[in-house]
Scaffold this motif. Structure first.
Motif, PDB file in Angstrom:
ATOM      1  N   GLN A 114      18.241 -83.382 -63.199  1.00 30.38           N
ATOM      2  CA  GLN A 114      19.105 -84.126 -64.112  1.00 30.38           C
ATOM      3  C   GLN A 114      18.519 -85.484 -64.498  1.00 30.38           C
ATOM      4  O   GLN A 114      18.985 -86.109 -65.456  1.00 30.38           O
ATOM      5  CB  GLN A 114      20.482 -84.317 -63.480  1.00 30.38           C
ATOM      6  N   LEU A 115      17.511 -85.939 -63.755  1.00 30.87           N
ATOM      7  CA  LEU A 115      16.866 -87.198 -64.114  1.00 30.87           C
ATOM      8  C   LEU A 115      16.246 -87.125 -65.506  1.00 30.87           C
ATOM      9  O   LEU A 115      16.052 -88.155 -66.159  1.00 30.87           O
ATOM     10  CB  LEU A 115      15.787 -87.555 -63.090  1.00 30.87           C
ATOM     11  N   TRP A 116      15.922 -85.917 -65.946  1.00 32.77           N
ATOM     12  CA  TRP A 116      15.274 -85.735 -67.249  1.00 32.77           C
ATOM     13  C   TRP A 116      16.259 -85.323 -68.347  1.00 32.77           C
ATOM     14  O   TRP A 116      15.868 -85.180 -69.486  1.00 32.77           O
ATOM     15  CB  TRP A 116      14.157 -84.699 -67.128  1.00 32.77           C
ATOM     16  N   TYR A 117      17.532 -85.125 -68.004  1.00 37.59           N
ATOM     17  CA  TYR A 117      18.511 -84.727 -69.011  1.00 37.59           C
ATOM     18  C   TYR A 117      19.074 -85.968 -69.703  1.00 37.59           C
ATOM     19  O   TYR A 117      19.395 -86.959 -69.039  1.00 37.59           O
ATOM     20  CB  TYR A 117      19.667 -83.955 -68.376  1.00 37.59           C
ATOM     21  N   PRO A 118      19.251 -85.937 -71.013  1.00 40.05           N
ATOM     22  CA  PRO A 118      19.806 -87.108 -71.703  1.00 40.05           C
ATOM     23  C   PRO A 118      21.288 -87.307 -71.417  1.00 40.05           C
ATOM     24  O   PRO A 118      22.001 -86.382 -71.017  1.00 40.05           O
ATOM     25  CB  PRO A 118      19.564 -86.797 -73.183  1.00 40.05           C
ATOM     26  N   CYS A 119      21.735 -88.529 -71.624  1.00 40.00           N
ATOM     27  CA  CYS A 119      23.145 -88.880 -71.489  1.00 40.00           C
ATOM     28  C   CYS A 119      23.937 -88.280 -72.653  1.00 40.00           C
ATOM     29  O   CYS A 119      23.395 -88.034 -73.739  1.00 40.00           O
ATOM     30  CB  CYS A 119      23.278 -90.402 -71.488  1.00 40.00           C
ATOM     31  N   VAL A 120      25.225 -88.076 -72.441  1.00 39.93           N
ATOM     32  CA  VAL A 120      26.077 -87.555 -73.514  1.00 39.93           C
ATOM     33  C   VAL A 120      26.080 -88.489 -74.716  1.00 39.93           C
ATOM     34  O   VAL A 120      26.244 -88.046 -75.856  1.00 39.93           O
ATOM     35  CB  VAL A 120      27.516 -87.323 -72.994  1.00 39.93           C
ATOM     36  N   VAL A 153      20.428 -94.349 -61.725  1.00 42.54           N
ATOM     37  CA  VAL A 153      21.823 -94.697 -62.024  1.00 42.54           C
ATOM     38  C   VAL A 153      22.588 -93.426 -62.376  1.00 42.54           C
ATOM     39  O   VAL A 153      22.211 -92.696 -63.299  1.00 42.54           O
ATOM     40  CB  VAL A 153      21.901 -95.702 -63.192  1.00 42.54           C
ATOM     41  N   HIS A 154      23.658 -93.180 -61.627  1.00 43.89           N
ATOM     42  CA  HIS A 154      24.487 -92.009 -61.888  1.00 43.89           C
ATOM     43  C   HIS A 154      25.646 -92.399 -62.795  1.00 43.89           C
ATOM     44  O   HIS A 154      26.414 -93.317 -62.485  1.00 43.89           O
ATOM     45  CB  HIS A 154      25.031 -91.432 -60.583  1.00 43.89           C
ATOM     46  N   HIS A 155      25.760 -91.701 -63.907  1.00 50.52           N
ATOM     47  CA  HIS A 155      26.815 -91.950 -64.893  1.00 50.52           C
ATOM     48  C   HIS A 155      27.886 -90.877 -64.743  1.00 50.52           C
ATOM     49  O   HIS A 155      27.606 -89.687 -64.896  1.00 50.52           O
ATOM     50  CB  HIS A 155      26.208 -91.905 -66.302  1.00 50.52           C
ATOM     51  N   TYR A 156      29.097 -91.307 -64.435  1.00 47.81           N
ATOM     52  CA  TYR A 156      30.228 -90.382 -64.335  1.00 47.81           C
ATOM     53  C   TYR A 156      31.245 -90.759 -65.404  1.00 47.81           C
ATOM     54  O   TYR A 156      31.770 -91.877 -65.421  1.00 47.81           O
ATOM     55  CB  TYR A 156      30.879 -90.469 -62.952  1.00 47.81           C
ATOM     56  N   ARG A 157      31.499 -89.839 -66.307  1.00 48.18           N
ATOM     57  CA  ARG A 157      32.478 -90.071 -67.374  1.00 48.18           C
ATOM     58  C   ARG A 157      33.317 -88.813 -67.542  1.00 48.18           C
ATOM     59  O   ARG A 157      32.783 -87.709 -67.709  1.00 48.18           O
ATOM     60  CB  ARG A 157      31.765 -90.400 -68.691  1.00 48.18           C
ATOM     61  N   THR A 158      34.631 -88.980 -67.480  1.00 43.86           N
ATOM     62  CA  THR A 158      35.510 -87.848 -67.722  1.00 43.86           C
ATOM     63  C   THR A 158      35.615 -87.585 -69.222  1.00 43.86           C
ATOM     64  O   THR A 158      35.334 -88.458 -70.047  1.00 43.86           O
ATOM     65  CB  THR A 158      36.915 -88.115 -67.159  1.00 43.86           C
ATOM     66  N   VAL A 159      36.001 -86.374 -69.566  1.00 43.57           N
ATOM     67  CA  VAL A 159      36.254 -86.048 -70.966  1.00 43.57           C
ATOM     68  C   VAL A 159      37.369 -86.961 -71.478  1.00 43.57           C
ATOM     69  O   VAL A 159      38.371 -87.176 -70.801  1.00 43.57           O
ATOM     70  CB  VAL A 159      36.640 -84.564 -71.118  1.00 43.57           C
ATOM     71  N   ALA A 215      31.778 -80.832 -72.023  1.00 42.66           N
ATOM     72  CA  ALA A 215      32.609 -80.634 -73.221  1.00 42.66           C
ATOM     73  C   ALA A 215      32.256 -81.615 -74.331  1.00 42.66           C
ATOM     74  O   ALA A 215      33.124 -82.036 -75.098  1.00 42.66           O
ATOM     75  CB  ALA A 215      34.090 -80.737 -72.864  1.00 42.66           C
ATOM     76  N   GLY A 216      30.998 -82.001 -74.398  1.00 42.04           N
ATOM     77  CA  GLY A 216      30.535 -82.864 -75.473  1.00 42.04           C
ATOM     78  C   GLY A 216      31.007 -84.297 -75.402  1.00 42.04           C
ATOM     79  O   GLY A 216      30.708 -85.095 -76.302  1.00 42.04           O
ATOM     80  N   ASP A 217      31.721 -84.670 -74.318  1.00 36.56           N
ATOM     81  CA  ASP A 217      32.260 -86.031 -74.224  1.00 36.56           C
ATOM     82  C   ASP A 217      32.134 -86.609 -72.817  1.00 36.56           C
ATOM     83  O   ASP A 217      31.808 -87.776 -72.645  1.00 36.56           O
ATOM     84  CB  ASP A 217      33.729 -86.039 -74.658  1.00 36.56           C
ATOM     85  N   GLY A 218      32.392 -85.803 -71.797  1.00 33.65           N
ATOM     86  CA  GLY A 218      32.186 -86.253 -70.425  1.00 33.65           C
ATOM     87  C   GLY A 218      30.710 -86.245 -70.078  1.00 33.65           C
ATOM     88  O   GLY A 218      29.872 -85.727 -70.820  1.00 33.65           O
ATOM     89  N   CYS A 219      30.366 -86.828 -68.924  1.00 36.73           N
ATOM     90  CA  CYS A 219      28.947 -86.913 -68.576  1.00 36.73           C
ATOM     91  C   CYS A 219      28.756 -86.999 -67.067  1.00 36.73           C
ATOM     92  O   CYS A 219      29.552 -87.628 -66.356  1.00 36.73           O
ATOM     93  CB  CYS A 219      28.309 -88.137 -69.234  1.00 36.73           C
ATOM     94  N   LEU A 220      27.689 -86.353 -66.603  1.00 33.14           N
ATOM     95  CA  LEU A 220      27.271 -86.428 -65.200  1.00 33.14           C
ATOM     96  C   LEU A 220      25.762 -86.653 -65.142  1.00 33.14           C
ATOM     97  O   LEU A 220      25.064 -86.062 -64.319  1.00 33.14           O
ATOM     98  CB  LEU A 220      27.642 -85.140 -64.459  1.00 33.14           C
ATOM     99  N   CYS A 221      25.261 -87.524 -65.996  1.00 32.92           N
ATOM    100  CA  CYS A 221      23.817 -87.697 -66.106  1.00 32.92           C
ATOM    101  C   CYS A 221      23.291 -88.708 -65.088  1.00 32.92           C
ATOM    102  O   CYS A 221      24.046 -89.419 -64.422  1.00 32.92           O
ATOM    103  CB  CYS A 221      23.436 -88.150 -67.516  1.00 32.92           C
ATOM    104  N   TRP A 222      21.970 -88.739 -64.989  1.00 29.52           N
ATOM    105  CA  TRP A 222      21.253 -89.761 -64.242  1.00 29.52           C
ATOM    106  C   TRP A 222      20.313 -90.476 -65.201  1.00 29.52           C
ATOM    107  O   TRP A 222      19.699 -89.847 -66.061  1.00 29.52           O
ATOM    108  CB  TRP A 222      20.436 -89.146 -63.108  1.00 29.52           C
TER     109      TRP A 222
END
Length: 246
Positions: A77-83, A115-121, A94-101
């Motif tokens: 997930q370190l290489w996956y982009p943020c939402v 940095v861990h980004h946690y965002r609910t839908v 769901a195109g709005d929440g995020c669990l990226c690094w």
């Protein structure tokens, strides 16, 4: 002969080359981490000191050191982009929440930060958690002028004569804390004694495994130490002499 990292490995920072020589601890296939530098987890939203440190971080592409800060399942997930950058990212929900690094470096120590980004839908809850390593010393020639107990971030910081804020150097299994009679306040007391004995120039972790001075430990384990405060080098000297900071 048994490998002794205190004898056989010297971690240094080169201003010319700009990186730390770093040793990795690996237990394949399950775990990778730092062998010497203590890991740190910071919530930078509630602490002005953590925010000051966070604001100087520079984005970078992930590398092997960032991988040591996350679990094996999280490493891809370190290489996956943020939402925010790609709603169709594998880290998006769901195109709005995020669990990226996201990955950064401290431009002064060059240590990795994940940095861990946690965002609910819908964004009702959003949080950023920072993971990094403590350094093993302050930059060469810099003097500690203030030690900062930061209860909001559950951290201890050092500020140098150049005004720079650093995570207080710390080794694995030898962390600092304050406000109760335990190993963390004892380690902090020993570090304070080392700082004072060197006039603020020796801020390396790994203090002798012996009881600190009763006057210093009495303070670090008391309620007086259990709140956010900045202690100047002069106050640390007073603490070592008298057991009080003012």
């Amino acid at each position: 002969m048994t490998y002794q990292h205190d004898r056989d490995l010297h971690l240094t920072h080169s201003p010319e080359r700009g990186y730390w020589h770093f040793m990795l601890y690996i237990e394949p296939p399950a775990y990778t981490g730092g062998a010497i530098n203590a890991g740190q987890q910071l919530d930078t939203s509630a602490s002005r000191y953590a925010a000051e440190w966070r604001d100087r971080l520079t984005p970078c592409t992930p590398d092997a050191l960032h991988v040591t800060l996350v679990t094996p399942d999280e490493a891809p997930q370190l290489w996956y982009p943020c939402v925010y950058d790609d709603p169709d990212s594998p880290s998006a929900v769901a195109g709005d929440g995020c669990l990226c690094w996201q990955t950064f470096r401290d431009p002064i120590t060059w240590l990795p930060v994940a940095v861990h980004h946690y965002r609910t839908v819908t964004g009702n809850h959003e949080h950023w958690e920072h993971y990094t390593y403590a350094p093993l010393s302050l930059p060469d020639g810099e003097q500690l002028t203030a030690l900062i107990i930061d209860r909001e971030a559950d951290m201890v910081w050092a500020r140098t004569d150049r005004g720079t804020l650093h995570i207080l150097p710390e080794k694995q299994t030898a962390g600092y804390s304050a406000g109760y009679p335990g190993s963390g306040p004892a380690e902090l007391a020993r570090m304070i004694e080392k700082i004072v004995a060197s006039d603020g120039y020796d801020v390396t972790p790994g203090t002798p495994n012996q009881q600190p001075a009763a006057t210093v430990f009495s303070w670090t384990s008391s309620h007086a130490a259990a709140h956010t405060q900045e202690l100047t080098l002069q106050q640390l000297m007073l603490l070592c002499r008298t057991g009080v900071v003012a």
